[in-house]
Structures are given as C-alpha cells and as structure tokens.
Design an enzyme around this catalytic site. Structure first.
Site, PDB file in Angstrom:
ATOM      1  N   ASP A  90       0.881  -1.166   0.000  1.00  0.00           N
ATOM      2  CA  ASP A  90       0.000   0.000   0.000  1.00  0.00           C
ATOM      3  C   ASP A  90       0.920   1.217   0.000  1.00  0.00           C
ATOM      4  O   ASP A  90       1.375   1.661   1.043  1.00  0.00           O
ATOM      5  CB  ASP A  90      -0.880  -0.043   1.262  1.00  0.00           C
ATOM      6  CG  ASP A  90      -1.891   1.076   1.310  1.00  0.00           C
ATOM      7  OD1 ASP A  90      -1.845   1.942   0.427  1.00  0.00           O
ATOM      8  OD2 ASP A  90      -2.721   1.096   2.232  1.00  0.00           O
ATOM      9  N   ARG A  98       5.960   2.989   3.165  1.00  0.00           N
ATOM     10  CA  ARG A  98       6.209   1.801   3.994  1.00  0.00           C
ATOM     11  C   ARG A  98       7.699   1.523   4.235  1.00  0.00           C
ATOM     12  O   ARG A  98       8.037   0.757   5.122  1.00  0.00           O
ATOM     13  CB  ARG A  98       5.609   0.557   3.318  1.00  0.00           C
ATOM     14  CG  ARG A  98       4.140   0.671   2.982  1.00  0.00           C
ATOM     15  CD  ARG A  98       3.276   0.712   4.222  1.00  0.00           C
ATOM     16  NE  ARG A  98       1.875   0.998   3.899  1.00  0.00           N
ATOM     17  CZ  ARG A  98       0.943   1.260   4.793  1.00  0.00           C
ATOM     18  NH1 ARG A  98       1.255   1.299   6.072  1.00  0.00           N
ATOM     19  NH2 ARG A  98      -0.289   1.517   4.429  1.00  0.00           N
ATOM     20  N   ARG A 160      -4.795  12.076   1.702  1.00  0.00           N
ATOM     21  CA  ARG A 160      -4.697  10.923   0.791  1.00  0.00           C
ATOM     22  C   ARG A 160      -5.608  11.086  -0.427  1.00  0.00           C
ATOM     23  O   ARG A 160      -5.550  10.294  -1.360  1.00  0.00           O
ATOM     24  CB  ARG A 160      -5.061   9.651   1.552  1.00  0.00           C
ATOM     25  CG  ARG A 160      -4.176   9.400   2.757  1.00  0.00           C
ATOM     26  CD  ARG A 160      -4.755   8.340   3.666  1.00  0.00           C
ATOM     27  NE  ARG A 160      -4.808   7.046   3.002  1.00  0.00           N
ATOM     28  CZ  ARG A 160      -5.507   6.015   3.482  1.00  0.00           C
ATOM     29  NH1 ARG A 160      -6.223   6.143   4.596  1.00  0.00           N
ATOM     30  NH2 ARG A 160      -5.508   4.879   2.837  1.00  0.00           N
ATOM     31  N   LYS A 190      -9.662   3.122  -4.743  1.00  0.00           N
ATOM     32  CA  LYS A 190     -10.227   2.815  -3.429  1.00  0.00           C
ATOM     33  C   LYS A 190     -10.776   4.101  -2.799  1.00  0.00           C
ATOM     34  O   LYS A 190     -10.444   5.198  -3.280  1.00  0.00           O
ATOM     35  CB  LYS A 190      -9.175   2.157  -2.533  1.00  0.00           C
ATOM     36  CG  LYS A 190      -7.974   3.066  -2.199  1.00  0.00           C
ATOM     37  CD  LYS A 190      -6.934   2.332  -1.382  1.00  0.00           C
ATOM     38  CE  LYS A 190      -5.814   3.268  -0.951  1.00  0.00           C
ATOM     39  NZ  LYS A 190      -4.732   2.596  -0.245  1.00  0.00           N
ATOM     40  N   HIS A 203     -10.109   2.245  10.605  1.00  0.00           N
ATOM     41  CA  HIS A 203      -9.144   1.403  11.314  1.00  0.00           C
ATOM     42  C   HIS A 203      -9.628   1.187  12.754  1.00  0.00           C
ATOM     43  O   HIS A 203      -9.253   0.218  13.400  1.00  0.00           O
ATOM     44  CB  HIS A 203      -7.755   2.057  11.357  1.00  0.00           C
ATOM     45  CG  HIS A 203      -7.113   2.193  10.020  1.00  0.00           C
ATOM     46  ND1 HIS A 203      -7.140   3.357   9.303  1.00  0.00           N
ATOM     47  CD2 HIS A 203      -6.439   1.295   9.261  1.00  0.00           C
ATOM     48  CE1 HIS A 203      -6.500   3.178   8.159  1.00  0.00           C
ATOM     49  NE2 HIS A 203      -6.058   1.932   8.107  1.00  0.00           N
ATOM     50  N   ASP A 277     -10.666  -4.108   1.608  1.00  0.00           N
ATOM     51  CA  ASP A 277      -9.733  -3.369   2.458  1.00  0.00           C
ATOM     52  C   ASP A 277      -9.281  -4.346   3.547  1.00  0.00           C
ATOM     53  O   ASP A 277      -9.842  -5.435   3.699  1.00  0.00           O
ATOM     54  CB  ASP A 277     -10.432  -2.133   3.048  1.00  0.00           C
ATOM     55  CG  ASP A 277      -9.443  -1.044   3.458  1.00  0.00           C
ATOM     56  OD1 ASP A 277      -8.229  -1.322   3.513  1.00  0.00           O
ATOM     57  OD2 ASP A 277      -9.884   0.090   3.734  1.00  0.00           O
TER      58      ASP A 277
END
Length: 499
Positions: A90, A98, A160, A190, A203, A277
């Site tokens: 991602d 990341r 984002r 997405k 989350h 997701d």
C-alpha cells in the site's frame, strides 16, 4: 496446473507480511505459504505501523535496512511457494509510505494543487512509483484513493485524497492508476463506495455515510464510475456503512452483497477484480465470533482478493465448505489471469535496486514549481527586500528540526524578532493527520495568531493545507505561501518565490 478446491480458494488470500518482525512470525508466514498455499502477500513496514500510513513513531523498533529486508523476504517467500506469490504494497505516495530511504512523492492533496498539465504530471508520478516497485519485485500497488474529501475533518482520508472537487478527483485518480499500470504493475481505485465524507477512522470503528442514492451518484460514486468507464481493472471496497444502499442497515460495504455485487458489479457495470480493504480493521474485525466467518462473508459479498485476513486457515476452510463452486471459480479465474498479466508467474530473484536520486530530485523540483504558491494575500518581493535592508525584518520558525538550514538559506538580513516590524513565520506542520490539530501545540498556535494580529507577518506553511484553518483568519497575514510538503525541493521553491 491441476489445483484442488482448497488450493483454488487459497489463491484469493493476501495476508499481511511485516518487514520488521520476529523470526517466529517470518516462519508463520512460511507455513501459510507451504501449508495453506496462499496466493499472495501484502507487505507492511511493521506491526506498529500496519494500521496507519508510516510515520516516525514513538515505539522503539529496529528499522534500519528496511529496503534490504523487504527484498530478502520477497526472495525468501517466493522461493518456497509452489505458485509464485502476488506481492502487494500500500504505497500511495511511493515505496516511502512503507519503506524508509526510498523515493517519496507528494501526497495526493499536494498533487491536487497542480495548476498545469496536472493529469500528465500525476500519471508520471504513478509511472515512476510503479517502476521503483517493479524493481523490488512488487506486482500490485493498493492505490490510488478515489475518495472525494468533502469532509475537512475526515480523520482517515484527508491528505490521501486529490481534493474535494469530484471532476478533479476522477481525472487525477485515473491518471495515477494509468501511470502505475504503464509501469507494468497493478493498481486499484479505493475505497468504494467513497470514504471522503466520513468522520470515523475505519481502522478504529465503522464510519456511516448517511446519504441518499442521488447524493452518492452526484459525488462519491463519480470517480469510480469514471474509472470503470475507462477500463479500470481493480477496485478496493472500504469498511464503511451506507444505509441507503443496504435497506437502512449499517453493514460495512466490504461485506455487503448489495453494495459489491448489486451496485458495483451490477448497476455500475464493473467486471474486474474486487479486493477487500484490510480485514483486520476494527470496522469489521470484531463483527464475527467464529474465525473465518468474516472471510466467508467478504467473499460471498463479491470480493475476489481478501487482504490482511487474520484467520487465513479458517477462512480458506469456511469458503471451501460454504461458498458455491461458481463463486470460487469466478474469483480464482480473475486472480489467476491477474497473476499472468502482471508477470507474477515469471519468478525471478530480486536484487536491491539503486534509485536515481538525481532524476527524482529534478522531477520533484518540476512538481514543486507548479504546486507551491501564494494562496492568500499579496507578496511584494521588493518590499521584503526593503524591510531586510532597513533592519526591520525578523524570522520565527515553528516545529522545525533543530539547526534548521532553512533560515540560513534565505537571502535576507534578519533582526531579533522582538524588534522586527515584519516577520517571516515558517511553520513545519508536525503531522499530516488531523489528530490533535495536526500535532500542533495549542500554545504555539496562539502565539502565531497573536503575532499576525500585531505585526505584518508572512506565513510559510510546510504541510497539509487542511491545517491552515487553525492559524486564524488568513487575511491577518500579509501573504500565505503554501508548500504542502517538507521536501528540500519545496523549500528551494519557497525561497525562489520570496526572492
């Protein structure tokens, strides 16, 4: 290759693999590969940062050599898999989301501020990101966001998203998708049906989007339909409830047959791959007591790839036993064809890439020239020079790193800020996320707003533009320059604008 039913189901699973982890956990992934024969892996930096975009964190964790460790793990895991693994990450703003010490590109909100040739430039960003990922043995980037960020307090999308303009988000998300696929890797829009106007972080809990079908068709669904009409091959479904689409019930879209099969595949005509997701997210993870039931629900709702499942063995077993042969076959064919298209089957040993940092910096300069700008007030360069020459200009910096070189780079003569008639105020916003006012100390904010009221101040804002609302009325400042990022190339561009 003749596969049995269990092996076919397993191809639809892409659990999380952590780059920084224990040897015991690496071996657990190996067991999932050899015993369960999973289809792919989705890499995250570490367990500490898995549920959020990578930032500097308080946990003490040995994170040196992340890139080398990633490559080592990809080679290690591929070498023991009978069927080559589909490797995902991602990386909305590149590998750097990341992996430290890799090229970072501007956030989507920054790219949304480009003024000229924006589609072409965003496509180039996607292409460069994709080429770097491909070099690392990654086949699929779980990006970009096609969410329209109409809620400025959105805790999870914000920077984002390419912005709050539906047409612009549609064009730029598709441009990013196109660039990634031109580099030969997969991409996905997405978070369907649109996570931009929510106030809860999925989350942590279940966001509820209370809009009518007409409102959704005018906003949230537009970028996805735009992509579908132009041949987008993968869409990720988010964990948010849209009661208007599920007969008034608060069912997460990611496990809703009405939303995935009825709306996305049926009404909107999408016939590509649907990916869930992350199934470990709190919006869905605690909904079912029996391990594997969430995976079954997500699969039967219409997801072809199940991302970040915490119950892989049980999920495979439950889908094998309870899903129809037709459902299993349809999903498997899509996943297998994707693997063939992305060259997954051409297994190779990956080497640690050497990035072209010079080219990256030149491209960053080109982008910064287009998005860094005066967004409020008027900047009179000659007046600034006069103030400097007559010992009336001061400088104050907030939240910068110690020994910041930015002040030294400015071609001005500064006097003590207490004696100055006018001030240049540089603000390096601590966080791109809105939590705790983007990490901005309340007392410092009060000080900045007071300075703007009592003196002529020029605000140099390095960070998320959504944070500007905390700095008082922008008209209180002589001029506001928004840099959007804290890149060296951005600082250079701000200096050019000032001088």
């Amino acid at each position: 290759m003749n596969l049995n039913k269990k092996q076919i189901v397993a191809q639809c699973f892409s659990p999380a693999a952590f780059i920084h982890d224990t040897e015991e956990n690496y071996q657990e992934i190996e067991r999932l590969i050899t015993e369960e024969e999973i289809g792919g892996l989705t890499f995250f930096h570490s367990r500490h940062s898995a549920a959020a975009n990578f930032e500097k964190r308080a946990e003490s964790l040995e994170t040196s050599g992340t890139l080398e460790k990633l490559i080592e793990l990809i080679n290690r895991y591929q070498s023991i898999s009978k069927i080559p693994l589909l490797i995902s990450i991602d990386g909305e703003y590149g590998l750097a989301m990341r992996v430290e010490s890799t090229p970072q590109y501007p956030f989507a909100i920054t790219l949304g501020a480009l003024k000229e040739n924006e589609e072409e430039l965003v496509e180039e960003v996607g292409y460069r990101m994709g080429m770097e990922m491909e070099e690392c043995g990654i086949h699929l980037n779980l990006a970009p966001c096609a969410d329209v960020n109409t809620n400025p307090n959105n805790p999870v999308i914000g920077y984002r998203s390419f912005g709050d303009d539906v047409k612009r988000v549609s064009k730029l998300s598709f441009a990013m998708y196109t660039g990634l696929t031109k580099a030969g890797i997969g991409a996905c829009l997405k978070h369907f049906p649109g996570h931009g106007d929510t106030a809860t972080d999925s989350h942590l809990g279940l966001p509820i989007l209370d809009k009518s079908m007409e409102e959704l068709e005018a906003e949230e669904l537009v970028p996805f339909q735009y992509g579908i009409d132009r041949g987008v091959e993968m869409i990720m479904v988010g964990h948010l409830a849209v009661p208007a689409l599920t007969n008034g019930k608060n069912i997460p879209a990611s496990i809703s047959h009405e939303i995935i099969t009825g709306l996305l595949k049926g009404k909107m005509g999408f016939d590509g791959i649907v990916i869930s997701d992350a199934l470990n997210m709190k919006a869905v993870a605690n909904m079912f007591d029996v391990p594997g039931e969430l995976e079954l629900k997500a699969f039967q709702a219409g997801n072809d790839i199940l991302c970040f499942s915490d119950h892989v063995r049980e999920g495979i077993e439950m889908i094998e036993g309870k899903a129809s042969d037709e459902e299993i076959e349809n999903a498997f064919v899509k996943v297998w064809e994707l693997k063939e298209k992305l060259g997954v089957m051409n297994e190779r040993t990956v080497l640690v890439p050497e990035f072209d940092w010079k080219s990256h910096s030149e491209f960053q300069k080109e982008l910064a020239k287009d998005y860094v700008s005066v967004i409020s007030g008027k900047l009179d360069k000659s007046n600034l020079k006069k103030l400097s020459d007559s010992d009336k200009l001061g400088y104050k910096e907030f939240f910068g790193t110690e020994n910041s070189n930015f002040k030294k780079s400015l071609d001005f003569k500064f006097v003590d800020s207490d004696q100055a008639e006018a001030l240049l105020i540089s603000v390096f916003v601590p966080s791109h996320k809105p939590l705790n006012q983007f990490g901005i100390d309340a007392e410092k904010l009060k000080e900045i707003k007071a300075l703007a009221k009592e003196r002529r101040c020029y605000l140099l804002h390095f960070g998320n533009p959504l944070a500007l609302k905390y700095f008082g009325t922008l008209e209180d400042y002589e001029a506001v320059i928004c840099g959007y990022q804290n890149f060296e190339e951005v600082k250079q561009r701000v200096i050019q604008i000032l001088t």
